[in-house]
Design a protein around this motif. Structure first.
Motif, short mmCIF file in Angstrom:
data_model
loop_
_atom_site.label_atom_id
_atom_site.label_comp_id
_atom_site.label_asym_id
_atom_site.label_seq_id
_atom_site.Cartn_x
_atom_site.Cartn_y
_atom_site.Cartn_z
N ARG A 106 -32.68 -6.30 -24.06
CA ARG A 106 -33.32 -5.20 -24.80
C ARG A 106 -32.31 -4.09 -24.94
N ILE A 107 -32.06 -3.67 -26.16
CA ILE A 107 -31.10 -2.60 -26.42
C ILE A 107 -31.82 -1.45 -27.12
N VAL A 108 -31.60 -0.26 -26.61
CA VAL A 108 -32.18 0.94 -27.21
C VAL A 108 -31.06 1.89 -27.58
N VAL A 109 -30.99 2.25 -28.85
CA VAL A 109 -30.00 3.21 -29.34
C VAL A 109 -30.65 4.59 -29.29
N HIS A 110 -30.02 5.49 -28.57
CA HIS A 110 -30.48 6.88 -28.49
C HIS A 110 -29.53 7.72 -29.35
N PRO A 111 -29.96 8.08 -30.56
CA PRO A 111 -29.08 8.87 -31.42
C PRO A 111 -28.93 10.29 -30.87
N PRO A 112 -27.95 11.01 -31.37
CA PRO A 112 -27.75 12.39 -30.93
C PRO A 112 -28.97 13.26 -31.26
N ALA A 113 -29.10 14.34 -30.52
CA ALA A 113 -30.19 15.29 -30.78
C ALA A 113 -30.12 15.76 -32.23
N GLY A 114 -31.27 15.88 -32.83
CA GLY A 114 -31.33 16.36 -34.22
C GLY A 114 -31.20 15.27 -35.26
N PHE A 115 -31.01 14.02 -34.84
CA PHE A 115 -30.91 12.93 -35.81
C PHE A 115 -32.27 12.77 -36.49
N PRO A 116 -32.32 12.73 -37.82
CA PRO A 116 -33.61 12.69 -38.52
C PRO A 116 -34.36 11.37 -38.31
N ALA A 117 -35.63 11.49 -37.98
CA ALA A 117 -36.48 10.32 -37.71
C ALA A 117 -36.52 9.37 -38.90
N GLU A 118 -36.45 9.89 -40.10
CA GLU A 118 -36.53 9.02 -41.29
C GLU A 118 -35.29 8.13 -41.45
N ARG A 119 -34.26 8.38 -40.67
CA ARG A 119 -33.05 7.56 -40.74
C ARG A 119 -32.96 6.52 -39.62
N THR A 120 -33.93 6.48 -38.72
CA THR A 120 -33.83 5.57 -37.57
C THR A 120 -33.86 4.10 -37.99
N ALA A 121 -34.65 3.75 -38.98
CA ALA A 121 -34.71 2.35 -39.42
C ALA A 121 -33.36 1.90 -39.97
N ALA A 122 -32.70 2.76 -40.74
CA ALA A 122 -31.38 2.41 -41.28
C ALA A 122 -30.35 2.30 -40.16
N LEU A 123 -30.39 3.21 -39.20
CA LEU A 123 -29.48 3.15 -38.07
C LEU A 123 -29.69 1.86 -37.29
#
Length: 147
Positions: A106-123
């Motif tokens: 199981r891998i979880v990517v924790h983006p930097p603070a302030g990363f827009p939620a609408e971009r999480t699927a693309a990331l």
């Protein structure tokens, strides 16, 4: 690094001439040498080792997590986001039956603070197409010989 339909690819793809060596050190310790870099592996004390380095299995999972982090980082940079604060966590479970293997990762990517939620699927889409993950999804031919 090239991008094709949103998929990030390594420019450092291994060629037939690429190789690494693994040499015995002592006890359950081995040293991996690749391009002048050295990485040791060992086993936990309960498995006969001295627990002075990660196990090969931990490095395997770590390689996957690091590859995911690399691709996620490149996505962030390409879209104008800072990588500071990017973190990838991986948990894995060993199979309880034979053959010995990792059963789940199981891998979880924790983006930097302030990363827009609408971009999480693309990331997530880009990060999940890293070279190591692609290799696991499309198993390479593996040959083990004694010579």
């Amino acid at each position: 690094m090239a991008s094709e339909a949103g998929v990030v690819r390594d420019d450092d793809v291994a060629t037939a001439a690429d190789h690494l060596d693994v040499d015995y050190l002592s006890g359950e310790q081995y040293e991996i040498t690749v391009r002048g870099h050295r990485v040791r592996v060992d086993q936990p004390t309960g498995s006969g080792g001295a627990d002075e380095a990660p196990t090969p299995t931990e490095l395997f999972v770590g390689a996957l997590a690091a590859c995911v982090a690399f691709y996620a980082g490149r996505y962030l940079t390409r879209h104008g986001f800072d990588r500071d604060g990017l973190r990838v966590r991986s948990d894995f479970v060993m199979a309880t039956d034979r053959p010995a293997r990792v059963a789940t990762i199981r891998i979880v990517v924790h983006p930097p603070a302030g990363f827009p939620a609408e971009r999480t699927a693309a990331l997530a889409a880009v990060a999940s197409h890293c070279t190591v993950h692609n290799t696991m999804q499309h198993q390479p031919e593996i040959t083990v010989t004694v010579g």
